[in-house]
Write a protein that holds these residues in place. Structure first.
Motif, short mmCIF file in Angstrom:
data_model
loop_
_atom_site.label_atom_id
_atom_site.label_comp_id
_atom_site.label_asym_id
_atom_site.label_seq_id
_atom_site.Cartn_x
_atom_site.Cartn_y
_atom_site.Cartn_z
N ASP A 163 40.14 40.42 40.57
CA ASP A 163 39.43 40.78 39.34
C ASP A 163 40.40 41.03 38.20
O ASP A 163 40.17 40.63 37.06
N ASP A 164 41.52 41.70 38.51
CA ASP A 164 42.51 41.99 37.47
C ASP A 164 43.20 40.71 36.99
O ASP A 164 43.54 40.59 35.81
N ILE A 165 43.40 39.77 37.88
CA ILE A 165 43.99 38.49 37.47
C ILE A 165 43.04 37.76 36.53
O ILE A 165 43.47 37.17 35.52
N LEU A 166 41.74 37.83 36.82
CA LEU A 166 40.75 37.20 35.93
C LEU A 166 40.73 37.89 34.56
O LEU A 166 40.60 37.23 33.53
N LYS A 167 40.88 39.21 34.55
CA LYS A 167 40.91 39.94 33.28
C LYS A 167 42.15 39.57 32.46
O LYS A 167 42.08 39.43 31.24
N ILE A 168 43.26 39.41 33.14
CA ILE A 168 44.49 39.03 32.44
C ILE A 168 44.32 37.66 31.80
O ILE A 168 44.72 37.43 30.65
N ARG A 169 43.69 36.74 32.52
CA ARG A 169 43.45 35.40 31.97
C ARG A 169 42.54 35.48 30.74
O ARG A 169 42.79 34.82 29.72
N THR A 170 41.52 36.33 30.80
CA THR A 170 40.61 36.48 29.66
C THR A 170 41.34 37.05 28.46
O THR A 170 41.16 36.60 27.32
N ASN A 171 42.20 38.03 28.70
CA ASN A 171 42.95 38.63 27.60
C ASN A 171 43.92 37.64 26.97
O ASN A 171 44.14 37.66 25.75
N ILE A 172 44.51 36.77 27.79
CA ILE A 172 45.41 35.76 27.24
C ILE A 172 44.65 34.79 26.35
O ILE A 172 45.09 34.43 25.26
N GLU A 173 43.48 34.38 26.80
CA GLU A 173 42.69 33.42 26.02
C GLU A 173 42.24 34.02 24.70
O GLU A 173 42.11 33.33 23.69
N ASN A 174 41.97 35.34 24.71
CA ASN A 174 41.50 36.00 23.50
C ASN A 174 42.64 36.56 22.65
O ASN A 174 42.40 37.30 21.69
#
Length: 641
Positions: free
Chosen positions: A470-481
């Motif tokens: 879940d944290d890896i997915l959040k990191i990816r979302t933060n990078i995209e944004n």
């Protein structure tokens, strides 16, 4: 007897029998040869027969040119070379010094400047008689300059070239990790703040470079350290978004500096481990007594060459190698282990020596304490070396701490209440558990371990694994944004703790059997733990159109791939699989970047101590920082800059 006919002049003259006169073939006149030279004959030909003289000159010049061409291709022996007669032009050219812009001169300037930095030499070394004689012999045409030239050359030109290469290198890093430390030398009144940079390029080549050794004239407060750190990052055009984390020691000023700078920071894993070892050994008085007795014996041998020679004679009689005793040092990692281990190796010779001296003998029960301490500390010494290795990644911290915890549990299980160091082992276990209790609550550690193909999920419970994903997915979302990295907390809320499977923590051998005598190395124990942990069945995920579907698919593909052997390189694995795991490989580059300890800064300041020696304690801190920068970074680029 006529003289040998060599000169072209004899084409026009005939010598008589006594060689004192010669007759002109053109006018039949006879001329005296005073001194038996051909000068008078040449003068006659020039004044009386100019046409023939012109032909003579042409023929002589042609013959001379042919001789020179033949000599040019002739290989001279070492004995013939010094005897070779130089022309005037060759002699002048040989004595002429190279211009400062000459390519050969610049090459030697660079080599001398690098030698000063690499060998910790003072700048006035170039003015020494021995060095000047050497350069004159090796390269007579090189114009050797003095201390002032090389001081300016090293600190300006050479530093500038290496700095440009460093800037080119860090441009390949999306994220960087840093280690930092402070070093002071009271004799020279110099203080330096180090900043070492670690990054992984797109092809997964990992590099460690020295970015800066900032002079530190102020008080070592956290506020000033934070300000200095920001200045160093600005100098290298590194944004705060690119700073993944900083590894530091447990000093309160360093902790405050990182809080003020708003960076993710980690304690040096090796420092924490050594503090735990120190607390464990100090908790039991009998160990302290034995340490003091061994230190006293070591001091006796270190202060007496006669004692050392006598010990060597005893070792000769016992057919043992010449081994000297080691001294425990509070500032040296694992020094207690090295001292005890060496005492056991020289036990027989040492006992014979002590019997004939006034030194307090080591009693049998004290030898037992030393043996137990060596058995206890051996895995920690291996862990220290492993975590201090320049190739070790931060992903190895959790597995190594797990192995050490298991070793302590095994020791306590095997030992009896009468064990001479049981209290110390219990204290050490408590200290290790306390100091590393939050490892699995820190994303900087757990994500790095999970993305290491040697370990993956094997040290985590299913609940923790899902939290990591879940944290890896959040990191990816933060990078995209384009959200700043500082908004990602390194700590996540701990889920309910679950113990690892029994197969992970139980030894395959019963206590008290041959397993007690078996002493596998740390990596072997780690490999056994990885092999004993059961492989979960391959997981599946349904395809859907959510934005995280691609990353989830990559996580599943990564999870189902075969794990690497413990001795294989995880970065090479990622380099091979990066095209298949495009998104996940970028996150792996970021989280596998940090080293597990601040050892790079410690090693840097070991060289600083060599630069500031008693006869060279007036070196300005700025120049010392430049010398350290060149010394460590020039080798990275193989001196090509």
């Amino acid at each position: 007897m006529a003289p040998p006919i060599q000169s072209e002049i004899w084409t026009y003259f005939t010598p008589d029998d006594d060689r004192n006169k010669a007759q002109c073939k053109i006018c039949n006149k006879t001329y005296s040869r005073k001194g038996r030279t051909t000068s008078s004959l040449r003068n006659h030909l020039k004044s009386m027969h100019p046409k023939q003289f012109s032909l003579f000159e042409s023929s002589s010049n042609e013959k001379q040119m042919q001789k020179m061409k033949a000599d040019a291709h002739k290989i001279l022996t070492p004995l013939q070379e010094p005897k070779k007669q130089l022309s005037i032009a060759e002699a002048v050219q040989k004595e002429k010094k190279w211009d400062t812009n000459n390519s050969n001169s610049k090459k030697i300037d660079k080599l001398i400047g690098e030698m000063i930095a690499l060998q910790n030499l003072p700048f006035n070394f170039v003015e020494g008689l021995g060095f000047r004689r050497l350069i004159q012999e090796l390269s007579p045409r090189y114009n050797l300059r003095g201390r002032n030239f090389f001081t300016d050359f090293v600190c300006t030109e050479l530093y500038g070239k290496v700095a440009n290469k460093v800037k080119e290198l860090i441009e390949n890093f999306d994220y960087m990790a840093f280690t930092s430390d402070i070093w002071s030398d009271p004799s020279s009144n110099a203080s330096l703040l180090s900043l070492t940079c670690h990054g992984i390029a797109e092809n997964f080549d990992r590099s460690s470079i020295i970015l800066k050794c900032e002079t530190f004239d102020d008080r070592h407060t956290g506020d000033i350290i934070a300000e200095k750190f920001d200045t160093m990052l600005t100098e290298w055009n590194i944004s705060k978004v690119q700073v993944h984390c900083i590894i530091r020691d447990e000093g309160s000023n360093m902790k405050r500096a990182r809080r003020l700078a708003v960076f993710n920071d980690l304690d040096c894993a090796v420092h924490k481990m050594q503090l735990a070892i120190r607390s464990g050994l100090q908790s039991q008085e009998n160990i302290t007594v034995v340490k003091q007795k061994c230190k006293k014996i070591s001091t006796h041998f270190n202060h007496s060459t006669i004692a050392q020679k006598q010990l060597q004679k005893i070792q000769d009689r016992l057919n043992q190698p010449h081994l000297r005793v080691f001294q425990d040092c509070v500032t040296r990692w694992n020094s207690t282990f090295y001292m005890f281990d060496r005492f056991l190796k020289v036990k027989d010779a040492l006992s014979l020596y002590i019997n004939d001296s006034e030194i307090d003998p080591i009693l049998p029960e004290e030898w037992k304490i030393i043996e137990c301490c060596v058995e206890l500390l051996k895995p920690f010494e291996e862990a220290t070396r492993e975590l201090s290795n320049s190739h070790t990644l931060i992903s190895s911290v959790i597995p190594i701490i797990k192995v050490l915890g298991k070793k302590l549990d095994d020791y306590l299980t095997r030992s009896q209440d009468s064990d001479p160091i049981r209290v110390a082992v219990t204290t050490l276990k408590t200290e290790i558990s306390a100091k590393f209790s939050l490892l699995e609550e820190n994303n900087l550690y757990v994500i790095a371990t999970y993305l290491d193909p040697r370990y993956k999920h094997k040290f985590f419970t299913p609940v923790t694994e899902e939290k990591i994903k879940d944290d890896i997915l959040k990191i990816r979302t933060n990078i995209e944004n384009d959200v700043s990295n500082s908004q990602i907390s390194p700590n996540f809320k701990a889920a309910k703790k679950m113990r690892m499977a029994d197969s992970l923590v139980k030894d395959t051998e019963q206590p008290g059997t041959s397993g007690a005598a078996r002493k596998p190395c740390l990596k072997s124990d780690l490999a056994m733990m990885l092999d004993s942990s059961s492989e979960d069945e391959s997981q599946e995920i349904s395809e859907n159109g959510c934005p995280d579907a691609v990353l989830k698919k990559e996580l599943l593909s990564y999870r189902n791939k075969t794990s690497l052997n413990i001795n294989e390189n995880p970065l090479k694995w990622w380099s091979v699989n990066r095209s298949e795991l495009k998104i996940l490989s970028g996150i792996a580059r970021r989280f596998l970047t940090p080293p597990p300890a601040s050892v790079p800064s410690e090693q840097l300041f070991s060289s600083a101590g060599l630069i500031y020696e008693p006869l060279r304690n007036r070196l300005e801190p700025e120049k010392a920082a430049i010398l350290l920068f060149i010394k460590y970074n020039s080798t990275i680029f193989k001196f090509s800059y």
